[in-house]
Design an enzyme around this catalytic site. Structure first.
Site, PDB file in Angstrom:
ATOM      1  N   GLU A 101      55.399  82.029  41.759  1.00 48.22           N
ATOM      2  CA  GLU A 101      55.345  80.571  42.017  1.00 48.22           C
ATOM      3  C   GLU A 101      55.225  80.301  43.508  1.00 48.22           C
ATOM      4  O   GLU A 101      54.430  79.468  43.963  1.00 48.22           O
ATOM      5  CB  GLU A 101      56.631  79.902  41.505  1.00 48.22           C
ATOM      6  CG  GLU A 101      56.597  79.413  40.097  1.00 48.22           C
ATOM      7  CD  GLU A 101      57.866  78.662  39.740  1.00 48.22           C
ATOM      8  OE1 GLU A 101      57.990  78.283  38.566  1.00 48.22           O
ATOM      9  OE2 GLU A 101      58.724  78.452  40.619  1.00 48.22           O
ATOM     10  N   GLY A 227      45.258  34.090  40.703  1.00 48.31           N
ATOM     11  CA  GLY A 227      43.800  34.124  40.776  1.00 48.31           C
ATOM     12  C   GLY A 227      43.234  34.050  39.377  1.00 48.31           C
ATOM     13  O   GLY A 227      43.945  34.144  38.378  1.00 48.31           O
ATOM     14  N   MET A 228      41.914  33.879  39.298  1.00 46.77           N
ATOM     15  CA  MET A 228      41.264  33.769  38.005  1.00 46.77           C
ATOM     16  C   MET A 228      41.352  35.085  37.247  1.00 46.77           C
ATOM     17  O   MET A 228      41.611  36.148  37.825  1.00 46.77           O
ATOM     18  CB  MET A 228      39.814  33.336  38.170  1.00 46.77           C
ATOM     19  CG  MET A 228      38.935  34.363  38.840  1.00 46.77           C
ATOM     20  SD  MET A 228      37.194  33.859  38.964  1.00 46.77           S
ATOM     21  CE  MET A 228      36.677  34.027  37.262  1.00 46.77           C
ATOM     22  N   GLY A 229      41.127  35.029  35.950  1.00 39.57           N
ATOM     23  CA  GLY A 229      41.149  36.222  35.134  1.00 39.57           C
ATOM     24  C   GLY A 229      40.107  37.232  35.585  1.00 39.57           C
ATOM     25  O   GLY A 229      38.982  36.864  35.928  1.00 39.57           O
ATOM     26  N   GLY A 232      41.584  41.028  39.570  1.00 39.14           N
ATOM     27  CA  GLY A 232      42.277  42.216  40.084  1.00 39.14           C
ATOM     28  C   GLY A 232      43.741  42.038  40.381  1.00 39.14           C
ATOM     29  O   GLY A 232      44.336  42.849  41.087  1.00 39.14           O
TER      30      GLY A 232
END
Length: 1014
Positions: A101, A227-229, A232
């Site tokens: 490892e 904000g609008m759909g 983001g």
């Protein structure tokens, strides 16, 4: 919805890949340890602390038998971790598993993909480096493979030399806290690279950091993202969460609050919040009140990060994070809320609101290309098509993702077909996401939204509000609500919405009936209106018809019969639509009727519009609106302007609420009905240029609410009522251009000071005098231009006009103005243009004056030095064709526009634009140089105010030098300096230092201009 678009990676095996993108990071920390030494004590405590801090760990709980090699699963776990912690304990080196490892960890670290941190647990770091003491190489496996052993030895030495932690005699709990704190700090470095995998995220994330201000530890802060759909919001919240969650004692991301609360109830979200922040698998919450109790009591002393995504009701916030100042969470906590409704955030009294903007064109193109081509930019063959697709999406990440993905690996022919189809059939996946916002509206809000989407996008807000108000839609609150829900915006006094929201609204209407336009509620396309009028397919489903643009009907036969079936029509706006026969019917439900160029002599006899609020028939062929009396109790505005065939006004007896009557340029108007005096609410009466009108009814003087009274250009008016002074509410009065023979005798301006005698200068006999204006002392605007006024008609004392702001005396015959004009303290604009006889100014002008217009005053010769102090607020000064003007020295420093032409003075024209000012100014100079023999150079330019040592250069290919002389050259420049201006050509020595304008000279905006050193 996600902004995310991962960059294309070349395929490679997990053991050899060198990519460090966040898509490979599955874990924050990989733990390499010897189980028999630390599993049940140190490692157990360390993992618990890591989990409480939200650190994602990989811990292999299996014990490997001797001789077994490390698995591929473990190798992948190492490569998927940001940090490897190597816990050196007494028996670590006795495990070949651990040593293999360690070799892999060091390889990954040396490739630059991982941070490695050693922890020395009950061992001395020097023992590890030198492999002595408990790390003595006496185990038999050290003798089996010399090459493998050398890799182990080298790995132990190199890792032991790294900066790490040594337990020594410290308290284990304190030791673990220090390790956790340092790991969190180092993980913060990785979080800054998360945004790189999201187009446009860096700038947006920086704004979020400023809003959150995580270093402010003495309070709880709530930040809203709205904000609008599809823009983001969720992605920004998600990236913020990933970056910051490690800095809190607990964190929770509650996705899709709106949908989850409807399906499963808010108590389900409360349980998720508690489980996530407390790191417990099962917390019993049986109702919302129980949930509130647990959240308040268990999290009130815990510093947490909570994301509430897609919230749409205030109750959701109050039951999940509490009201403002209720202190449900510990000091330093941060709450982030995403929503489409800004007003919801205002109601909740959030501390900061971040309004997400659309992607700019460059960002949008990059995101689209990452989806469509798996790279940052399009191939040359697809460049134009890509720009078309990006323009369609309008910077909306949701649409860019959908479009880009759907066009991936398609041919140019298929791209063309897909983009053409989008114009006719919108993408259902995109619209369905956007339609969530529409579905959440109340019915009256839906009507406003659809009206704007179909009829009014880009229109002036005042006009839209007026039309919606007439329809009984209460736009004052309705428009505000749509703005709050990110469905519309107001910019430059116009109503806007995203193109895809507009498309969604229009698609909702189209769905009402795709086959037959006459069965839809709204019609706005010419082809649909044409179809209905040609085929007589109107129905009582139609609520609004708007064609607010000019079009060519050609030879199309359009019948008015279709209107017979539009019984529910409430809104009709048409432009120059011509029908084949007289119109027989219009809906009595109409509330707003606007038909520019209405082609008939009168409205239909059957038209009884009880609900009509506004009637606009400008440029119509109307001769008389209707015969007799029509009860129109709601009508507020009648606009018949430019209806040249109009002979007389209607009877006003049953129109009690009329507020505006506009008859401008109704040149055939002969009679104003005497019932006009009954209009107690009339505030505007515009009869400008009603040239056939000879008399006004005496009842006009009963209009006690009238504020704007315009008679300018009524050149044949023979009589004005004697008691016009009774109209005490008028504050704008314009009678420009009324001839002297039209006015009755009266004392000169005897209304200007109606309460006391007014001294006047001695004058010769007057040819005519102004009408009595008694009671007009509250006037704000007075236009008496071209009325033939002489000095005798202007009173000596003007102080009784305390509210006057605008005074236009252009085109009159007086020689001088009285000194008392300086007492008009509110006066802002004065025009004396084309006063051919005026010679002098008063010594003082009102100090608040902003515009002084004296164009075309050839006899004006007095210096303005004393009249216009440098302390004045004067911004615009115009002295064009004032040939006898002697001086322009010591002008006000506030002047933004100076127009001077044909001066005879030999003085230099001063530059009023001081170097200390930085705003853009307009400067017009003519007659340069000041010599009779030289030509006149005329230029009008927007220029920066120049320091004395600087020049500004502007280029145009054509410049008028005189009326009969024009110079054209590609190398013609104009140099503007404080001392004046001159023409220069390409041969001049300064040309090398000049900067070309980005736009033509005529645009006057001139971005890109720089001031060149000379």
């Amino acid at each position: 919805m996600a902004l995310k678009a991962m960059k294309e990676n070349s395929s490679s095996s997990s053991s050899s890949s060198s990519s460090s993108s966040s898509q490979q990071w599955k874990y924050d920390v990989f733990l390499s340890f010897r189980g028999e030494d630390t599993r049940k004590n140190f490692i157990s405590h360390l993992c618990k602390e890591f989990r409480q801090k939200g650190i994602i760990i990989f811990k292999d709980d299996r014990e490997l038998e001797k001789g077994k090699t490390i698995s591929q699963e473990l190798l992948k776990a190492i490569e998927s971790s940001k940090i490897s912690l190597v816990i050196f304990s007494k028996n670590y080196a006795s495990s070949t598993w651990c040593l293999d490892e360690l070799v892999k960890i060091l390889e990954w670290k040396n490739s630059g993909n991982q941070i490695v941190l050693p922890i020395f647990y009950d061992v001395n770091p020097s023992e590890v480096r030198k492999q002595n003491g408990s790390f003595e190489n006496d185990s038999e496996h050290y003798q089996q493979n010399d090459e493998r052993v050398q890799r182990w030895r080298l790995a132990m030495t190199q890792v032991a030399n790294l900066s790490g932690w040594n337990l020594q005699d410290r308290e284990e709990s304190e030791f673990i806290q220090d390790i956790t704190k340092d790991v969190l700090n180092k993980l913060g470095r990785f979080s800054h690279s998360i945004a790189k995998d999201f187009v446009g995220m860096d700038s947006r994330l920086e704004k979020m950091r400023l809003c959150i201000n995580i270093n402010e530890l003495n309070n709880v802060k709530t930040v809203g993202i709205c904000g609008m759909g599809g823009i983001g919001k969720t992605t920004i919240a998600s990236v913020t969460y990933k970056e910051m969650q490690c800095q809190f004692e607990g964190s929770a991301f509650l996705a899709d609050v709106r949908e989850t609360s409807r399906k499963y109830g808010l108590f389900t979200l409360q349980r998720r919040l508690l489980c996530a922040t407390l790191m417990e698998r099962d917390i019993d919450v049986y109702d919302v009140y129980n949930g509130v109790y647990h959240i308040k009591n268990r999290l009130s002393r815990k510093k947490v990060l909570v994301i509430l995504d897609d919230v749409d009701e205030l109750e959701q916030l109050e039951l999940l994070v509490g009201k403002k100042d209720e202190n449900w969470f510990g000091v330093g906590s941060r709450i982030i809320i995403t929503t489409r409704d800004e007003h919801l955030l205002i109601q909740h009294e959030v501390d900061q609101i971040y309004r997400v903007e659309e992607l700019n064109h460059h960002e949008a193109l990059q995101l689209f290309c990452l989806k469509a081509f798996k790279k940052d930019c399009p191939p040359q063959d697809y460049m134009e098509l890509s720009n078309k697709a990006v323009n369609y999406a309008g910077g909306l990440p949701l649409a860019l993702n959908f479009l880009g993905s759907s066009l991936y690996a398609r041919s140019v022919k298929e791209w063309n077909s897909a983009l053409k189809r989008l114009k006719e059939i919108p993408n259902e996946k995109i619209l369905s996401k956007l339609e969530i916002s529409f579905d959440g509206l109340e019915e009256i809000q839906k009507k406003i939204f659809l009206d704007i989407a179909c009829f009014f996008k880009g229109k002036m807000i005042r006009y839209v509000m007026k039309v919606l108000e007439s329809g009984g839609l209460y736009p004052d609150i309705g428009i505000r609500e749509l703005i709050d829900k990110s469905l519309i915006t107001i910019s430059d006094n116009r109503v806007w919405m995203h193109d895809l929201l507009e498309e969604m609204g229009q698609e909702i209407v189209h769905r009402e009936c795709r086959e037959e336009p006459g069965r839809r509620s709204r019609l706005w396309l010419y082809k649909d209106v044409c179809h209905i009028l040609m085929n007589d397919t109107g129905t009582n489903l139609i609520e609004g018809v708007v064609l607010d643009y000019m079009f060519d009907q050609g030879d199309r036969y359009m019948s008015s019969k279709a209107f017979l079936k539009m019984k529910a029509l409430r809104l009709l706006i048409l432009r120059n639509l011509k029908l084949s026969k007289d119109i027989e019917y219009l809906s009595n439900e109409l509330r707003y009727l606007e038909w520019r160029g209405y082609p008939f002599k009168s409205l239909p006899q059957t038209f009884q519009p009880d609900q009509l609020v506004e009637l606009h028939l400008s440029y119509s062929r109307i001769e008389q609106l209707w015969k007799g009396v029509r009860p129109l109790k709601l009508l507020k505005i009648i606009d018949l302007s430019y209806s040249k065939n109009l002979i007389k006004t209607p009877d006003f007896r049953e129109i009690p609420y009329l507020e505006e009557l506009i008859l401008e340029c109704c040149t055939g108007l002969l009679e104003v009905h005497h019932s006009i005096g009954l209009l107690e609410r009339l505030v505007l009466l515009n009869m400008r240029n009603c040239k056939s009108l000879t008399a006004l009814p005496s009842s006009l003087c009963n209009l006690n609410s009238l504020k704007v009274f315009i008679l300018s250009g009524c050149s044949n008016l023979e009589e004005i009522p004697d008691n016009i002074e009774d109209m005490t509410s008028v504050d704008v009065f314009e009678i420009a251009g009324i001839s002297s023979t039209s006015l009755p005798l009266a004392q000169p301006w005897d209304c200007l000071c109606p309460w006391w005698p007014m001294p006047k200068k001695p004058t010769p006999a007057m040819s005519f005098e102004l009408p009595s204006l008694r009671g007009f002392c509250i006037l704000r605007r007075l236009n008496l231009s071209h009325c033939g006024l002489t000095d005798a008609m202007i009173p000596y004392d003007l102080s009784c006009f305390p509210f006057l702001e605008f005074l236009d005396l252009s085109g009159n015959d007086f020689v001088s103005m009285p000194e008392s004009i300086s007492q008009l303290s509110k006066l802002l604009l004065v025009r004396f243009s084309n006063c051919k006889r005026i010679r002098s100014f008063p010594n003082n002008l009102p100090s608040g004056l902003k515009l002084l217009g004296m164009e075309g005053c050839p006899c004006l010769e007095t210096s303005l030095t004393t009249s216009i102090s440098r302390n004045f607020k004067l911004e615009n000064l115009h002295f064009v064709d004032c040939k006898k003007l002697q001086s322009l020295r010591d002008l006000s420093s506030t002047i933004l526009q100076l127009s001077v032409e044909c001066l005879t003075t030999q003085e230099s024209i001063p530059n009023p634009f001081e170097a200390s000012t930085s705003r853009t100014s307009s400067f017009t100079l003519t007659k340069w140089p000041p010599s009779v023999d030289t030509c006149t150079v005329v230029c009008d330019l927007h220029a920066y105010n120049l320091p004395s040592e600087k020049s500004l250069f502007l280029c145009r290919s054509k410049m008028e030098i005189a009326q009969d002389l024009c110079v054209t050259s590609d190398q013609l420049w104009l140099e503007v300096k404080n001392c004046g201006l001159r023409l220069i050509y390409h041969e001049d020595e300064y040309v090398e230092e000049l900067m070309w304008c980005d736009k033509p000279f005529e645009d006057l905006g001139l971005p890109g201009i720089t001031i060149a050193e000379v």
